[in-house]
Design a protein around this motif. Structure first.
Motif, PDB file in Angstrom:
ATOM      1  N   GLY B  23       3.042  -2.848   6.683  1.00  0.00           N
ATOM      2  CA  GLY B  23       3.017  -2.646   8.083  1.00  0.00           C
ATOM      3  C   GLY B  23       4.186  -2.462   8.960  1.00  0.00           C
ATOM      4  O   GLY B  23       4.012  -2.642   9.876  1.00  0.00           O
ATOM      5  N   ALA B  63      -3.612  -2.038  11.180  1.00  0.00           N
ATOM      6  CA  ALA B  63      -3.638  -3.301  10.430  1.00  0.00           C
ATOM      7  C   ALA B  63      -5.191  -3.900  10.626  1.00  0.00           C
ATOM      8  O   ALA B  63      -5.849  -3.764  11.861  1.00  0.00           O
ATOM      9  N   HIS B  76      -2.770  -3.561   5.602  1.00  0.00           N
ATOM     10  CA  HIS B  76      -1.783  -2.500   6.936  1.00  0.00           C
ATOM     11  C   HIS B  76      -2.304  -0.946   6.255  1.00  0.00           C
ATOM     12  O   HIS B  76      -2.442  -0.896   4.732  1.00  0.00           O
TER      13      HIS B  76
END
Lengths: 313, 249
Positions: B23, B63, B76
Motif C-alpha cells: 500500500g 486499504a 492493500h
C-alpha cells in the motif's frame, strides 16, 4: 448517481414534446383533428420546440458538445447513439407534417407522416429509457420498468400539454381528458410498482464480491485511496437521504399524478374554465416530473461504491 | 469502433498480488507521473495543494480490513481498469471513442473523438474510469501503451509505469491469453481471480489472494487480542505507588 440538471431538463422537456407529438399524430391518423388548423400547427411547433430545447440541453453536460455529431455513429451497440439517430429521424416526418398543416393542404400523405411521427416519438423515448435500463451496474435502473416509466410519463405529460393548448383555443374533446386521466392513473401505478421493486431489492453485489476477499471475512474500508472525493465518488456516490426520498416520492404522487388528475376531472365535469384548470394541472405536473426525474438519479446506487464503503449495491 | 473484437491476439494485462502489496502508492503516483505527460492530454488536478484536492488518476490504492480477531488482515488493494474482454464501457459509447484493441486487448479512449458524456464510467462496475474536467474527456488506464511498445526507451522500461515502480514486486505484466506466460503461470499457481466475475465482463487483470496465515505452534487463530496486565499488588508496584505520591506533593 449524480443528477445532471441538463439531463433532467432534456428527458422531461423532450419527453413531453414527444408525448405531445404522439397525440397530435394519433389525432391526425384517427381524424380527430381540431377545426382550426392553426391550433394544430401551434401544437406541433410547441412539441418540436420542446424536443429541440431538450436535445440542445442534453449537449450541455458533454465535455465536448462540438463533437456531438459523432454520437450518431455507434447505433449498432449504443442506446445513446440509437436515441440520437431516432431523435433526428423523427424530425423528418414531423417537420413535413408541420409544413402540411402550415400550408393547410389536403393530402393523403399526411397519414403515413403522422404514423411515422408517432412511431418515431415512441422509439426515441424508448431509447432514452434503455440508456439507463441497459446499465447493469445500477440495480435501480437495470429494470424493464424503466423504459415503461419513461414511455408512460412522456405520454402523460404530452397529453396534458395537448389538453392545455387545445383548451386555450377551443373545447377540449372528451377523449383527450380521458386519455389524460387513464395516463395519469397508469403512470402513478407504474411508478409505485417501480418504487416497490427497488425497495424490495437489497442489491445482489457485496463488498466481499467486489474485492474477492469474502473467504477471509467481512470487508471494511480502512484507508481511503484519496483524502477527498474523486470523480467516481462525486458522480456515482451521489445519494439522497432516505427520509428526503420518502417525502419527495409523496410529492411526486401528489404533484405529478393526484393534483393534475383532480384538475382534469374538474375541467371535464364543470365544462367551464378549462384553460385555467389545465394550466394548473400542467404546471404542477411539470414540477412533479422534474422531482421524479431528479429522484430517478438520486436514488440510483452504483456498484463501484462497493469499493468506497457501501456493503451492498 | 464501439463493437467489440470477436477475439484479441493477445490479452495484455496486470496481475496484482494482494499478499505482497504494502500500500505504498508508488504504482499510483508513477502512473500519474507517466500518464500526465503521455498518450492523452495531462491528467488535470483541481486545488491540488488546497483543502479539497481532486483530479484524474488512473490507479487508486484502497486499504481494507478483512475478517475478525487474530484472523483479521489489512489488505492493500490497487484498483484500475481491468481491460475486460467483453466490457459494456466500450459498447455503450455513442461515438466509438471507447474501444478495445484487436491486437492486444487493451481498452482505450480516443481523446480526439470522446464527447465526454460519461456513460462509459456509468457502465463500469469497477469505477475504473475518471472524467477529466479540464479536458472534457474520459481518462482511463492505457496499460502504458506508449511505454510497452516504445523502442526509444530502454527495454527494461517497456512495461507499465506501475509495474516498473512497484518496490515489492506485487504487480506483474504480461499476456494472460498465453497459458505459458509468467503471469499466467503465477495466476494458476496462486489461484488468481477476477473481480466481480458475476458481471461476466471477463476481466483480463487478475488478483492473487492474500496467503493464509502461517500457523505457529501454540498460537490459536481465534485468541483474543493482547490485554494490558492488571496491577498485581507486588512490593515493587507499592514502591512505585509510594514514589508517585511522594513526588506529587
Amino acid at each position: 448517481m449524480h443528477p445532471a440538471y441538463s439531463v433532467i431538463v432534456f428527458t422531461t422537456a423532450s419527453g413531453a414534446g414527444y408525448g405531445l407529438l404522439f397525440w397530435l399524430s394519433l389525432a391526425q391518423v384517427f381524424g380527430l383533428m381540431p377545426v382550426d388548423r392553426w391550433l394544430s400547427f401551434t401544437q406541433i411547433v410547441v412539441a418540436l420546440g420542446l424536443i429541440t430545447a431538450g436535445l440542445i440541453s442534453s449537449t450541455l453536460h458533454l465535455g465536448h458538445s462540438e463533437r456531438a455529431i459523432g454520437a450518431f455513429s455507434q447505433w449498432r451497440t449504443s442506446w445513446l447513439s440509437r436515441e440520437g439517430v431516432a431523435a433526428v429521424a423523427t424530425y423528418v416526418p414531423s417537420g413535413l407534417m408541420a409544413f402540411i398543416w402550415l400550408l393547410g393542404v389536403e393530402t393523403s400523405w399526411v397519414i403515413p407522416l403522422a404514423l411515422l411521427s408517432a412511431a418515431g416519438a415512441v422509439v426515441t423515448v424508448y431509447c432514452t429509457g434503455m440508456i439507463y435500463a441497459s446499465l447493469r451496474t445500477i440495480r435501480q435502473w437495470y429494470l424493464g420498468l424503466v423504459p415503461a416509466n419513461y414511455l408512460v410519463l412522456a405520454a402523460v405529460t404530452g397529453a396534458l400539454l395537448f389538453a392545455l393548448t387545445t383548451a386555450i383555443f377551443e373545447q377540449v374533446p372528451a377523449w383527450v381528458s380521458v386519455a389524460c386521466l387513464i395516463g395519469l392513473a397508469t403512470a402513478a401505478a407504474l411508478k409505485s410498482w417501480y418504487w416497490q421493486t427497488i425497495d424490495a431489492d437489497p442489491g445482489k453485489y457485496t463488498a466481499e464480491m467486489a474485492t474477492g476477499l469474502g473467504h477471509i471475512g467481512k470487508v471494511r474500508p480502512l484507508d481511503p485511496p484519496h483524502t477527498r472525493p474523486n470523480f467516481v465518488m462525486r458522480e456515482m456516490g451521489y445519494a439522497v437521504a432516505r427520509k428526503h426520498a420518502e417525502k419527495l416520492r409523496r410529492f411526486v404522487l401528489l404533484g405529478l399524478f393526484a393534483v393534475p388528475a383532480f384538475m382534469v376531472l374538474i375541467a371535464l365535469l364543470l365544462g367551464i374554465g378549462a384553460p385555467v384548470f389545465y394550466l394548473i394541472a400542467t404546471c404542477v405536473a411539470a414540477v412533479g416530473i422534474i422531482v421524479e426525474r431528479w429522484l430517478f438519479f438520486a436514488e440510483a446506487e452504483h456498484v463501484s461504491m462497493l469499493f468506497y464503503g457501501h456493503e451492498r449495491a | 469502433m464501439t463493437s467489440l473484437p470477436a477475439t484479441t491476439n493477445k490479452k495484455l494485462g496486470l496481475v496484482i498480488d494482494l499478499d505482497i502489496c504494502v500500500g505504498c502508492h508508488a504504482c499510483a503516483t508513477s502512473c500519474k507521473e507517466w500518464n500526465t505527460g503521455g498518450y492523452s492530454a495531462p491528467l488535470s488536478d483541481h486545488d491540488p495543494y488546497g483543502g479539497d484536492p481532486s483530479g484524474a488518476w488512473l490507479n487508486r490504492v484502497h486499504a481494507f480490513e478483512v475478517g475478525e480477531g487474530a484472523n483479521a488482515k489489512t489488505v492493500h488493494f490497487p484498483r484500475s481498469c481491468l481491460h475486460c474482454e467483453t466490457p459494456d464501457c466500450v459498447t455503450v459509447c455513442p461515438t466509438g471513442a471507447s474501444y478495445k484493441r484487436e491486437e492486444d486487448g487493451i481498452v482505450l479512449v480516443n481523446p480526439d473523438t470522446c464527447i465526454g458524456c460519461k456513460l462509459c464510467s456509468w457502465a463500469c462496475p469497477y469505477g475504473a474510469r475518471e472524467y477529466d474536467y479540464d479536458d472534457g474527456v474520459m481518462k482511463k488506464c492505457t496499460l502504458c501503451v506508449d511505454r510497452i511498445y516504445n523502442e526509444s526507451i530502454p527495454e527494461v522500461d517497456r512495461i507499465p509505469a506501475c509495474v516498473r515502480a512497484c518496490p515489492t514486486g506485487a504487480r506483474g505484466f504480461g499476456d494472460l491469453g498465453d497459458p505459458d506466460s509468467d503471469v499466467s503461470k503465477n495466476v494458476a499457481a496462486r489461484g488468481g481471480y477476477n473481480l466481480l466475475d458475476e458481471f461476466g465482463y471477463k476481466p483480463v487483470n487478475k488478483y492473487l489472494p492474500p496467503r493464509a496465515p502461517v500457523s505457529v505452534a501454540g498460537t490459536k487463530s481465534d485468541r483474543p487480542a493482547e490485554q494490558v496486565p492488571k496491577p498485581d499488588g507486588s512490593a515493587v508496584e507499592r514502591l512505585f505507588a509510594w514514589a508517585d505520591q511522594a513526588l506529587s506533593r
